[in-house]
Structures are given as structure tokens and as C-alpha cells.
Design an enzyme around this catalytic site. Structure first.
Site, PDB file in Angstrom:
ATOM      1  N   LYS A  16     -11.406   0.097  -0.770  1.00  0.00           N
ATOM      2  CA  LYS A  16     -11.472   1.541  -0.920  1.00  0.00           C
ATOM      3  C   LYS A  16     -10.859   1.895  -2.265  1.00  0.00           C
ATOM      4  O   LYS A  16     -10.098   1.108  -2.834  1.00  0.00           O
ATOM      5  CB  LYS A  16     -10.789   2.243   0.230  1.00  0.00           C
ATOM      6  CG  LYS A  16      -9.364   1.840   0.477  1.00  0.00           C
ATOM      7  CD  LYS A  16      -8.896   2.458   1.780  1.00  0.00           C
ATOM      8  CE  LYS A  16      -7.472   2.090   2.083  1.00  0.00           C
ATOM      9  NZ  LYS A  16      -7.349   1.214   3.250  1.00  0.00           N
ATOM     10  N   THR A  41     -11.143  -0.761  12.434  1.00  0.00           N
ATOM     11  CA  THR A  41     -10.254  -0.290  11.370  1.00  0.00           C
ATOM     12  C   THR A  41      -9.939  -1.420  10.389  1.00  0.00           C
ATOM     13  O   THR A  41      -9.693  -2.550  10.799  1.00  0.00           O
ATOM     14  CB  THR A  41      -8.952   0.217  12.016  1.00  0.00           C
ATOM     15  OG1 THR A  41      -9.290   1.338  12.829  1.00  0.00           O
ATOM     16  CG2 THR A  41      -7.939   0.631  10.979  1.00  0.00           C
ATOM     17  N   GLU A  56     -12.768   5.579   5.765  1.00  0.00           N
ATOM     18  CA  GLU A  56     -11.867   5.534   6.905  1.00  0.00           C
ATOM     19  C   GLU A  56     -11.100   6.851   6.948  1.00  0.00           C
ATOM     20  O   GLU A  56     -10.790   7.434   5.901  1.00  0.00           O
ATOM     21  CB  GLU A  56     -10.859   4.402   6.769  1.00  0.00           C
ATOM     22  CG  GLU A  56     -11.456   3.029   6.901  1.00  0.00           C
ATOM     23  CD  GLU A  56     -10.356   1.999   7.143  1.00  0.00           C
ATOM     24  OE1 GLU A  56     -10.170   1.616   8.299  1.00  0.00           O
ATOM     25  OE2 GLU A  56      -9.687   1.603   6.181  1.00  0.00           O
ATOM     26  N   GLU A  57     -10.749   7.267   8.167  1.00  0.00           N
ATOM     27  CA  GLU A  57     -10.007   8.510   8.338  1.00  0.00           C
ATOM     28  C   GLU A  57      -8.646   8.458   7.648  1.00  0.00           C
ATOM     29  O   GLU A  57      -8.049   9.480   7.388  1.00  0.00           O
ATOM     30  CB  GLU A  57      -9.848   8.843   9.821  1.00  0.00           C
ATOM     31  CG  GLU A  57      -9.254   7.745  10.700  1.00  0.00           C
ATOM     32  CD  GLU A  57      -7.832   7.401  10.396  1.00  0.00           C
ATOM     33  OE1 GLU A  57      -7.059   8.326  10.138  1.00  0.00           O
ATOM     34  OE2 GLU A  57      -7.495   6.189  10.421  1.00  0.00           O
ATOM     35  N   SER A  58      -8.158   7.243   7.385  1.00  0.00           N
ATOM     36  CA  SER A  58      -6.834   7.055   6.797  1.00  0.00           C
ATOM     37  C   SER A  58      -6.875   7.201   5.279  1.00  0.00           C
ATOM     38  O   SER A  58      -6.282   6.396   4.568  1.00  0.00           O
ATOM     39  CB  SER A  58      -6.316   5.678   7.183  1.00  0.00           C
ATOM     40  OG  SER A  58      -7.268   4.689   6.821  1.00  0.00           O
ATOM     41  N   ASP A 102      -0.894   1.596  -4.006  1.00  0.00           N
ATOM     42  CA  ASP A 102      -1.741   0.622  -4.707  1.00  0.00           C
ATOM     43  C   ASP A 102      -3.080   1.208  -5.145  1.00  0.00           C
ATOM     44  O   ASP A 102      -3.962   0.468  -5.588  1.00  0.00           O
ATOM     45  CB  ASP A 102      -1.950  -0.615  -3.841  1.00  0.00           C
ATOM     46  CG  ASP A 102      -2.683  -0.294  -2.547  1.00  0.00           C
ATOM     47  OD1 ASP A 102      -2.548   0.839  -2.063  1.00  0.00           O
ATOM     48  OD2 ASP A 102      -3.389  -1.178  -2.027  1.00  0.00           O
ATOM     49  N   ASP A 143      -5.639   2.731  -3.537  1.00  0.00           N
ATOM     50  CA  ASP A 143      -6.916   2.694  -2.816  1.00  0.00           C
ATOM     51  C   ASP A 143      -7.144   3.916  -1.919  1.00  0.00           C
ATOM     52  O   ASP A 143      -8.266   4.166  -1.489  1.00  0.00           O
ATOM     53  CB  ASP A 143      -7.088   1.379  -2.031  1.00  0.00           C
ATOM     54  CG  ASP A 143      -5.963   1.112  -1.055  1.00  0.00           C
ATOM     55  OD1 ASP A 143      -5.023   1.918  -0.986  1.00  0.00           O
ATOM     56  OD2 ASP A 143      -6.026   0.064  -0.377  1.00  0.00           O
ATOM     57  N   ARG A 144      -6.089   4.683  -1.650  1.00  0.00           N
ATOM     58  CA  ARG A 144      -6.276   5.876  -0.813  1.00  0.00           C
ATOM     59  C   ARG A 144      -6.428   7.127  -1.664  1.00  0.00           C
ATOM     60  O   ARG A 144      -6.020   7.134  -2.827  1.00  0.00           O
ATOM     61  CB  ARG A 144      -5.071   6.076   0.102  1.00  0.00           C
ATOM     62  CG  ARG A 144      -4.894   4.977   1.084  1.00  0.00           C
ATOM     63  CD  ARG A 144      -3.795   5.294   2.080  1.00  0.00           C
ATOM     64  NE  ARG A 144      -3.839   4.286   3.120  1.00  0.00           N
ATOM     65  CZ  ARG A 144      -3.337   4.436   4.329  1.00  0.00           C
ATOM     66  NH1 ARG A 144      -2.732   5.553   4.660  1.00  0.00           N
ATOM     67  NH2 ARG A 144      -3.424   3.471   5.222  1.00  0.00           N
ATOM     68  N   SER A 175       0.805  -1.221   0.000  1.00  0.00           N
ATOM     69  CA  SER A 175       0.000   0.000   0.000  1.00  0.00           C
ATOM     70  C   SER A 175       0.839   1.273   0.000  1.00  0.00           C
ATOM     71  O   SER A 175       1.601   1.508  -0.917  1.00  0.00           O
ATOM     72  CB  SER A 175      -0.955  -0.034   1.194  1.00  0.00           C
ATOM     73  OG  SER A 175      -1.844   1.034   1.147  1.00  0.00           O
ATOM     74  N   HIS A 176       0.743   2.037   1.067  1.00  0.00           N
ATOM     75  CA  HIS A 176       1.396   3.344   1.147  1.00  0.00           C
ATOM     76  C   HIS A 176       2.783   3.262   1.760  1.00  0.00           C
ATOM     77  O   HIS A 176       3.427   4.285   1.958  1.00  0.00           O
ATOM     78  CB  HIS A 176       0.515   4.253   2.000  1.00  0.00           C
ATOM     79  CG  HIS A 176       0.132   3.578   3.286  1.00  0.00           C
ATOM     80  ND1 HIS A 176      -0.808   2.574   3.318  1.00  0.00           N
ATOM     81  CD2 HIS A 176       0.600   3.692   4.538  1.00  0.00           C
ATOM     82  CE1 HIS A 176      -0.925   2.124   4.563  1.00  0.00           C
ATOM     83  NE2 HIS A 176      -0.079   2.779   5.322  1.00  0.00           N
ATOM     84  N   ASP A 225      -2.359   6.564  -3.376  1.00  0.00           N
ATOM     85  CA  ASP A 225      -1.197   5.921  -2.749  1.00  0.00           C
ATOM     86  C   ASP A 225      -0.604   4.817  -3.613  1.00  0.00           C
ATOM     87  O   ASP A 225      -1.002   4.623  -4.764  1.00  0.00           O
ATOM     88  CB  ASP A 225      -1.587   5.376  -1.363  1.00  0.00           C
ATOM     89  CG  ASP A 225      -2.452   4.138  -1.472  1.00  0.00           C
ATOM     90  OD1 ASP A 225      -3.220   4.042  -2.441  1.00  0.00           O
ATOM     91  OD2 ASP A 225      -2.360   3.256  -0.596  1.00  0.00           O
TER      92      ASP A 225
HETATM   93  C1  G1P Z   1      -3.951   1.581   8.295  1.00  0.00           C
HETATM   94  C2  G1P Z   1      -5.138   2.489   8.464  1.00  0.00           C
HETATM   95  C3  G1P Z   1      -6.409   1.732   8.184  1.00  0.00           C
HETATM   96  C4  G1P Z   1      -6.342   1.106   6.796  1.00  0.00           C
HETATM   97  C5  G1P Z   1      -5.075   0.274   6.666  1.00  0.00           C
HETATM   98  C6  G1P Z   1      -4.887  -0.259   5.258  1.00  0.00           C
HETATM   99  O1  G1P Z   1      -4.024   0.517   9.212  1.00  0.00           O
HETATM  100  O2  G1P Z   1      -5.176   3.045   9.746  1.00  0.00           O
HETATM  101  O3  G1P Z   1      -7.501   2.602   8.290  1.00  0.00           O
HETATM  102  O4  G1P Z   1      -7.456   0.299   6.556  1.00  0.00           O
HETATM  103  O5  G1P Z   1      -3.939   1.057   6.996  1.00  0.00           O
HETATM  104  O6  G1P Z   1      -4.771   0.774   4.332  1.00  0.00           O
HETATM  105  P1  G1P Z   1      -3.217   0.517  10.595  1.00  0.00           P
HETATM  106  O7  G1P Z   1      -1.772   0.706  10.263  1.00  0.00           O
HETATM  107  O8  G1P Z   1      -3.735   1.686  11.375  1.00  0.00           O
HETATM  108  O9  G1P Z   1      -3.554  -0.799  11.220  1.00  0.00           O
HETATM  109 ZN    ZN Z   2      -3.268   1.438  -0.225  1.00  0.00          ZN
END
Ligand code: G1P
Ligand code: ZN
Length: 542
Positions: A375, A343, A362-364, A278, A280-281, A112-113, A276
Site C-alpha cells: 500500500k 487482512t 484496506e479499511e486500515s 513507514d 504506506d498508510r 509501521s504505525h 504513517d
Molecule cells: C493492521 C491492519 C491491516 C494492515 C496491517 C499492516 O493489521 O488492520 O489492515 O494490513 O495492520 O499495516 P492488524 O493489526 O489488524 O492485524
Molecule cells: Zn505502515
């Protein structure tokens, strides 16, 4: 020929919030990827002859890992593999392809990110036939299997050419290299008013989309520039690179700082967005304004009717617990339910499948809908564009109008990264030990109304998930939430989520950090962050 290779279990292949994530060298250990992929297949039933979608975000080790997945999937008897050209498919597009082509499931290679490159992170995630991340029942089974695995099956066929569309046969499996963008673009066209967005761009509306050298580059070029007529150059950093250009592909105010600075400057275009690693953000910015993901969910929900795909109304909204309650106010206004989940996107799957929720967030920086089971960064950008195109209003005016109607949930998240694991667990335990004494305690003007550990009862499958974050609630609706990240790969990351509600008649135009200053201080003192971790300030503020 299909080979059966003897192997020994690794004890650390437990999927986290979003799949298995480790440093690249960790994944490069002999048998590490193979064991995990075989453990996934060993945990599934009835996939023989069926279709598996395989794609990744293009990070370092993506191509090598994809070849292994292809050979193990073929050896295990899948009928067809749909592999993204160049090994690329964004996470939401994998979900789209699984659903659209009725595949058995999919494997996503992504962290992901998280940063990429030879010393960066890598990850593997399994998605089910509904298109979403495997539920805990399956990830638990995968982990259990990974601790007992003794052999895996793999084809000794040569590597498959990943860069040319077409079908190759590996053992009895057809391996089809597919265009990663086509199905996804077609789906977006069914949801949004592309003509209205084209008119918006034709009227001189300017945008910058920062693909952060990650997977959305090809999608954004194809959809925003080629299809919707945004000017060439709208998409920046549009070529996916194995190390994301040395950057952290997380679209927040720290890592997408260039975009943020541009949007706060006099040269700002009308709209700024980023996605991000991949795809999804999302990050949403207007001229001079950052829209928090929590607000974005609420604003999209309030205005979704302007997009053809949502014109019939929303069945419900779902948000993760740490996400602000801004969406709850819109749900109440619309007369629909707002669900609060732990989460991680996997918790939305059941609500979406059951038709209980249409939009999720999600806030993220995660927003999405029932169009897929992940997402979806570009989807959020297109929904914003669709709304702006129909309403012909600026992002800042839309935000002001929203707050004046519903009030404003001032919100921030403070992350303390790479903490000592023991210290972080100790901090969480100490918070839990205060549950009995905190309620009724006043900190200056702020009185604690309740303190607990969030637990979720899934209304669809009846499952229970406990210990999903410590909540300290204050009278008047303010809140501090603490949880440890389930996606980090180094030490522990403490996430502190801080929220305060300001009613419509209140002071709506403050800077969020200033508006939350009291609670930020309290978040540090109640948890004894400095004493326990040595940190006087967070590593990342979003
Ligand atoms: C984090 C984010 C969460 C998201 C996840 C995957 O997870 O907080 O909302 O779904 O990345 O992108 P965390 O590292 O907090 O467990
Ligand atoms: Zn991602």
C-alpha cells in the site's frame, strides 16, 4: 572476514500480519536480529550474487539493525545491497526499487504505525522479488528456521557510512547508498498528471500534509513542494525522528488530531492528508470532512480514469474483508470484479501479479495499486490531488456526489487495545460458538442473516487461509466483524468493524457514529465485551 557465530534459537520469531514486530529492547537482545535475518536468508534460494534492497522508517534502532543486515547479507553472498541514505526508504519505495531494479528482494525495518523510541516498537519484514511482502509459505519457513537455527554468518567489516551516496565494498558485496526518493518520484510521474496538479496549486489550492515525523517527510517535501509547487510549509512534521516526536505515527483521527482539528476549522485548507511511520498508510480529509479509507478506495476507483496511469480502466478491485463494501458498488457499476481477501497486504500480491486487480484497499488507511506491491500513502494522496485537479471539485462535493450515486456505507472501527490475551481469545471462541444460533435471531429491527469465520481461497495459487475474522451479517447488508490484531506487541487488540448501507435516496449526511449507534451497541452486547474484557468503551475509534 566472514565470521560464523554460534547461536541458540528464539521461540518467538513468528512473523505476524506484517513482519516480525517486538519492543525495541526485545530486538536488542544479543543475536535476536542476527538470528532472524539469517533465518530469512536460510529460507530463500538462489540469492547469491543478487541484489537486496534495505531500508527502514528511521525509527529508533534502525541504524544499528541496518548495519547488522548489511554485514549478514554480505557474509551470505548477496552481490549488491541498495541501502537508503540515512537508512531510510519508505515501504512503498522499497517495493518500487525492488521492482524497478530487478532486485532479488528487500528487507524493511519498520513497525509501521506503531510508536518508536527506546521503549517503542521495532520490526523486520522481508519482501520478495515481485516487490510485495513475503507470502505465508515463506514466512512459515522463516519461522520454522528461526526455531532451529544454530549459527549465522556475519562480516566483521566496519560500519558502512549511511549518510553519503556511493558504493562501499563489504566482503564481496557492493553496498550502494541510494537516494530513497528518486526512483519513487520517477514512478509517480508516470502515473499522475503532474502538470494538472501544479496548475491546481498555482490556482491557490491549499493543502497540509502531516508526515508525522516519519519517513514520508523527505518524499513529501520533494514531490509536493519542490516538484508540484505546493507552498513551503504545506508539509508539516517533515523531518523523520527516531521517536516520531514522541507521537504515535498512525494517521487516524486520534493520532493525527491536529490535522483533523485544522480541517474541521474555518481556517481549513482545501485538502489535508497524512501518512504513517513507514509511508504506506494515508489519511484523507477535505474541508469539514473525513473520508474513510473504505470510501476513499471506492471514490478513487470511481474517478481513477482521470489519472494517466489508470486512464485505460481498472482490471478489478480488491479489498480486505473488513473493508466496507463501498468499492464493490463501484466495481459493479464499472462491470469489473471486486475481490475480498483476508487482512494484510500480502493477500493482494497474487491478484496484482495475475492482472486481476488494479486498485486495492484496506479499511486500515491502506490504498494502493499495481504500481508496487505495497500500500502506498503518498500515491493515494497524489491520486486524490490528480482527481481534484482534473475535476475542480471539493473533497466534500466529490463525496456527496459519490454517495448520491452509489449510496453510503456508514463505517467505523472500534479497537480495544492491550486486552488480556486469554480474555480476547475467549471472546472470539464464544462468538464462534454462536454461529449455529445467531442466524435468524432478531435484535430489535435487525435480523442476523448469517454468521461465520471468513475463509479465503486464493484464486491464483489455490491456497486456503482460514479463521480470518468472525462476521455477523444482517439483513439489508449491515455487518459486524471481529478479529484480533496480528500486529500488536502488547496483549491482544480486538478490532470490531461496523458497517451499515444507506441507499442513494436515504439519509446520507449523518455522523457515522450516530448512524451506526444500534450496531455499535450490538457489537458490544453480542460479544459481551464489557463482561469479558472489563472495557466499557474502545481505546481508539476510526
Ligand atoms: C493492521 C491492519 C491491516 C494492515 C496491517 C499492516 O493489521 O488492520 O489492515 O494490513 O495492520 O499495516 P492488524 O493489526 O489488524 O492485524
Ligand atoms: Zn505502515
Amino acid at each position: 572476514m566472514i565470521l560464523t557465530i554460534d547461536t541458540k534459537p528464539f521461540d518467538d520469531q513468528k512473523p505476524g500480519t506484517s513482519g516480525l514486530r517486538k519492543k525495541v529492547p526485545h530486538f536488542q537482545q544479543p543475536h535476536y536480529v542476527e538470528n532472524f535475518i539469517q533465518s530469512i536468508f536460510d529460507s530463500l534460494d538462489g540469492y547469491e550474487g543478487k541484489t537486496l534492497v534495505v531500508g527502514g522508517d528511521g525509527r529508533y534502532y534502525n541504524r544499528e539493525a541496518i548495519q547488522k543486515v548489511i554485514k549478514i547479507a554480505a557474509a551470505n553472498g548477496f552481490g549488491r545491497l541498495l541501502v537508503g541514505r540515512g537508512g531510510l526508504i519508505s515501504t512503498p519505495a522499497v517495493s518500487c526499487i525492488i521492482r524497478g531494479r530487478q532486485a532479488f528482494g528487500g528487507i524493511i525495518l519498520s513497525a509501521s504505525h506503531n510508536p518508536g523510541g527506546p521503549d517503542g516498537d521495532f520490526g523486520v519484514k522481508y519482501n520478495i522479488g515481485a516487490g510485495g511482502p513475503a507470502p505465508e509459505k515463506i514466512t512459515d519457513a522463516i519461522f520454522a528456521r528461526s526455531k532451529a537455527i544454530a549459527r549465522y554468518k556475519i562480516s566483521d567489516a566496519p560500519d558502512v557510512e549511511l549518510d553519503r551516496l556511493g558504493v562501499t565494498r563489504v566482503e564481496n558485496t557492493d553496498v550502494e547508498i541510494v537516494d530513497p526518493v528518486a526512483d519513487y518520484k520517477a514512478l509517480m510521474k508516470t502515473l499522475f498528471d503532474f502538470e494538472a496538479i501544479e496548475d491546481l496549486f498555482a490556482s491557490g489550492f491549499k493543502m497540509r500534509f502531516d508526515a508525522m515525523h516519519a519517513v514520508t517527510g523527505p518524499y513529501a517535501h520533494a514531490i509536493l513542494e519542490d516538484e508540484l509547487g505546493a507552498a513551503r510549509g504545506t508539509v508539516v512534521n517533515g523531518t523523520p525522528l527516531p521517536d516520531f516526536g514522541g507521537h504515535h505515527p498512525d494517521p487516524n483521527l486520534t493520532y493525527a488530531k491536529d490535522l483533523y482539528d485544522l480541517m474541521m476549522s474555518p481556517e481549513a485548507p482545501n485538502f489535508g492528508a497524512a501518512s504513517d511511520g513507514d509511508g504506506d498508510r494515508n489519511l484523507i480529509l477535505g474541508r469539514g470532512i473525513f473520508i474513510t479509507p473504505s470510501d476513499s478506495l471506492a471514490m478513487l476507483a470511481a474517478n481513477a480514469k482521470h489519472a494517466p496511469g489508470y486512464a485505460k480502466g481498472l482490471a478489478g478491485i480488491a479489498r480486505s474483508m473488513p473493508t466496507s463494501a463501498a468499492a464493490d458498488r463501484v466495481a459493479a457499476h464499472l462491470g469489473i470484479k471486486c475481490y475480498e481477501t483476508p487482512t494484510g497486504w500480502k493477500f493482494f500480491g497474487n491478484l496484482l501479479d495475475a492482472g486481476l486487480a488494479t486498485l486495492c484497499g484496506e479499511e486500515s488507511s491502506g490504498t494502493g495499486s499495481n504500481h508496487v506491491r505495497e500500500k502506498d500513502g503518498l500515491w493515494a494522496v497524489l491520486l486524490w490531488l490528480n482527481i481534484l485537479a482534473k475535476r475542480r471539485i471539493s473533497v466534500a462535493d466529490l463525496a456527496r456526489e459519490h454517495w448520491a450515486t452509489y449510496g453510503r456505507n456508514y463505517y467505523t472501527r472500534h479497537d480495544y487495545e492491550e486486552l488480556d490475551l486469554g480474555a480476547a481469545n475467549g471472546l472470539m471462541d464464544a462468538l464462534r460458538s454462536q454461529f449455529a444460533t445467531l442466524p435468524g435471531t432478531a435484535f430489535g429491527a435487525h435480523k442476523v442473516s448469517a454468521a461465520d469465520d471468513f475463509a479465503y481461497h486464493d484464486p491464483v495459487d489455490g491456497s486456503d487461509t482460514e479463521k480470518q475474522g468472525v462476521r455477523i451479517m444482517f439483513e439489508g447488508g449491515s455487518r459486524i466483524v471481529y478479529r484480533l490484531s496480528g500486529t500488536g506487541t502488547v496483549g491482544a487488540t480486538l478490532r470490531v468493524y461496523i458497517e451499515r448501507y444507506e441507499p442513494p435516496a436515504g439519509n446520507l449526511g449523518q455522523d457515522a457514529q450516530a448512524a451506526l449507534a444500534d450496531f455499535i451497541q450490538l457489537s458490544r452486547s453480542i460479544a459481551e465485551i464489557e463482561k469479558r474484557t472489563g472495557r466499557t468503551a474502545p481505546s481508539v475509534i476510526t
